[in-house]
Structure formats: structure tokens, C-alpha cells
Motif scaffolding. Sequence first.
Motif, PDB file in Angstrom:
ATOM      1  N   UNK A 187       0.842  -1.203   0.000  1.00  0.00           N
ATOM      2  CA  UNK A 187       0.000   0.000   0.000  1.00  0.00           C
ATOM      3  C   UNK A 187       0.878   1.254   0.000  1.00  0.00           C
ATOM      4  N   UNK A 188       0.268   2.359  -0.326  1.00  0.00           N
ATOM      5  CA  UNK A 188       0.961   3.646  -0.284  1.00  0.00           C
ATOM      6  C   UNK A 188       0.012   4.676   0.319  1.00  0.00           C
ATOM      7  N   UNK A 189       0.526   5.507   1.202  1.00  0.00           N
ATOM      8  CA  UNK A 189      -0.300   6.556   1.796  1.00  0.00           C
ATOM      9  C   UNK A 189      -0.145   7.848   1.011  1.00  0.00           C
ATOM     10  N   UNK A 190      -1.263   8.489   0.734  1.00  0.00           N
ATOM     11  CA  UNK A 190      -1.236   9.783   0.066  1.00  0.00           C
ATOM     12  C   UNK A 190      -1.950  10.807   0.931  1.00  0.00           C
ATOM     13  N   UNK A 191      -1.320  11.955   1.119  1.00  0.00           N
ATOM     14  CA  UNK A 191      -1.944  13.026   1.890  1.00  0.00           C
ATOM     15  C   UNK A 191      -3.128  13.584   1.119  1.00  0.00           C
ATOM     16  N   UNK A 192      -4.188  13.865   1.837  1.00  0.00           N
ATOM     17  CA  UNK A 192      -5.388  14.417   1.229  1.00  0.00           C
ATOM     18  C   UNK A 192      -5.807  15.693   1.959  1.00  0.00           C
ATOM     19  N   UNK A 193      -6.506  16.549   1.234  1.00  0.00           N
ATOM     20  CA  UNK A 193      -7.072  17.761   1.814  1.00  0.00           C
ATOM     21  C   UNK A 193      -8.469  17.438   2.343  1.00  0.00           C
ATOM     22  N   UNK A 194      -8.985  18.273   3.236  1.00  0.00           N
ATOM     23  CA  UNK A 194     -10.340  18.065   3.770  1.00  0.00           C
ATOM     24  C   UNK A 194     -11.387  17.975   2.665  1.00  0.00           C
ATOM     25  N   UNK A 195     -11.138  18.679   1.549  1.00  0.00           N
ATOM     26  CA  UNK A 195     -12.091  18.666   0.433  1.00  0.00           C
ATOM     27  C   UNK A 195     -12.185  17.283  -0.201  1.00  0.00           C
ATOM     28  N   UNK A 196     -11.159  16.437   0.023  1.00  0.00           N
ATOM     29  CA  UNK A 196     -11.134  15.089  -0.553  1.00  0.00           C
ATOM     30  C   UNK A 196     -11.696  14.031   0.396  1.00  0.00           C
ATOM     31  N   UNK A 197     -12.244  14.466   1.518  1.00  0.00           N
ATOM     32  CA  UNK A 197     -12.764  13.523   2.515  1.00  0.00           C
ATOM     33  C   UNK A 197     -13.924  12.726   1.924  1.00  0.00           C
TER      34      UNK A 197
END
Length: 259
Positions: free
Chosen positions: A155-165
Motif C-alpha cells: 500500500x501507499x499513503x497519500x496526503x489528502x485535503x479536507x475537500x477530498x474527505x
Amino acid sequence: MEQVYQHFRKEEQVFIDMVESWIIQVQGQYSPYLTEFLDPRQQYIVEMLVGKKGEVRVSFFGGYEAAERKRALLYPEYFEPQQEDYELQLFEIQYPVKFTQLSHGKILGTLIGSGIKREMFGDIMSDGQRWQFFTAENVSNFVKLQLSRIGNVSVRLEERDYLDLIQPIDDWTIEQDTVTSLRIDTIISSVYNVSRQRAKELIIAGKVKLNWALYDRPDFELGIFDIISIRGYGRIQIREIQGKSKKDKWRIEIGVLRK
């Protein structure tokens, strides 16, 4: 402190002392204090204790409105909390969707097995396919480095913005129940329609968690905002204790998640 302790459980005294130290720090330094992620029962305790201190206030945020696990921000009267003050980082797990499935339990077990304290990350959410979770900002780089496999899946973790919740699937139902006592075995028996003996066996066998920690006492009495997880059955949260009926039974409102 004895007057405060009597309103809570003996095993909660260490946490109560910690909350009192946070309150004193905010009073003394006249600046806000941010906690790690708290479960609903801990949030309730913080709210009760801070409620008695007029010059200190508290607010909670876990990344979205219905979050279960939230960080608490204790602050003096002059301070106005903003979303960024809770210092949250949203991650999305990238994995081969066509070839495998993830689960809440697998993700939780991998995070804790990687040496990340449960207090450092919040809710684990899914819309049925995508998976996301919140961490505290100050450990986000460590989490990103540690989580490269879940089970035998890369797996890979990607940072997301609140808009992508994502919109989490919420299968909780709110139910009313009447029970003879608030014991864990009694509640499990009533909600999932199993015998008290079967409920006891599940608890003793280590298949029940109270507020995310293994618990093996069938006679333990539940309180407001406690959450119990029963492997293979689901979860129960005590939402409200409404008092006793004429037949001397407890009337309760519960949230129930059935598998």
C-alpha cells in the motif's frame, strides 16, 4: 479531587488527573492546549471536568462532524479555535482495489503493529472501496514511512485535503432498549439476542473490547458514551441512560452497528 473521583470509575482516575493538569496549564499559561485523539468516553470526562472551570473552555474535532475519535482543544476565553488548530492530517490508502479488500480491523492492527500509539490517529473511514484515516500532524511523516504493507498487500499513503474527505458509510442505528442491568454481558445479550452465558463466553475469550481495549470482566457496568466492540457481531455505544422503569429496569438509548 476525591469529590471529582466519586463521579467516575476508579480506573479513570489517572486520566482525570491528566485532564486536571491540562486545565491548570491553560489557566497558568493563558494559552491553548491540544490533546491527542480521545475516545467518546474520554471526551465526556473532559467536558464534565472543564465544565466546572469557567475561565477554561473546550471544543472537539476529529476531521468531520460525525467523527468518533476527536482531539480536544482546551483554551482560555479570549481564544477562538480554528480548524487548523487541531493539527490533523488526512491520509488515503492507495492499494490494488481489483485484487484485494481492506478492512477496518486490518488497517487498525497494522497501524498499531507499526508502533503508532492509538492516541495518535483518529477514525478509519471507508465508502465501501476507498479507505482514509486521520493522524496528528506531528506524526504524519512517521506514519507515512511505516505503512507500506497491510497484511500481504503493498500500500501507499497519500496526503489528502479536507475537500477530498470521503463520505463514510455509517450503518449505526439508534435503538431504545430496556435491560435488567448495565453489565457488559447483559447489554450484549439483549442487543444481539444471545444468551447471557454466550455473552460471557465472548468476553472471557477476548472477543470483546471496551473503548478499543480488550476487556474480560462480564460484570463490568457500562456508562455514558462507552463503546463495546464484539468480534463477529458489531459494536454498541451507550448514547443515553434514561433512568429506571416501573419494573426497575434500565431504559437506555444505544447506537448499534451490526455485522
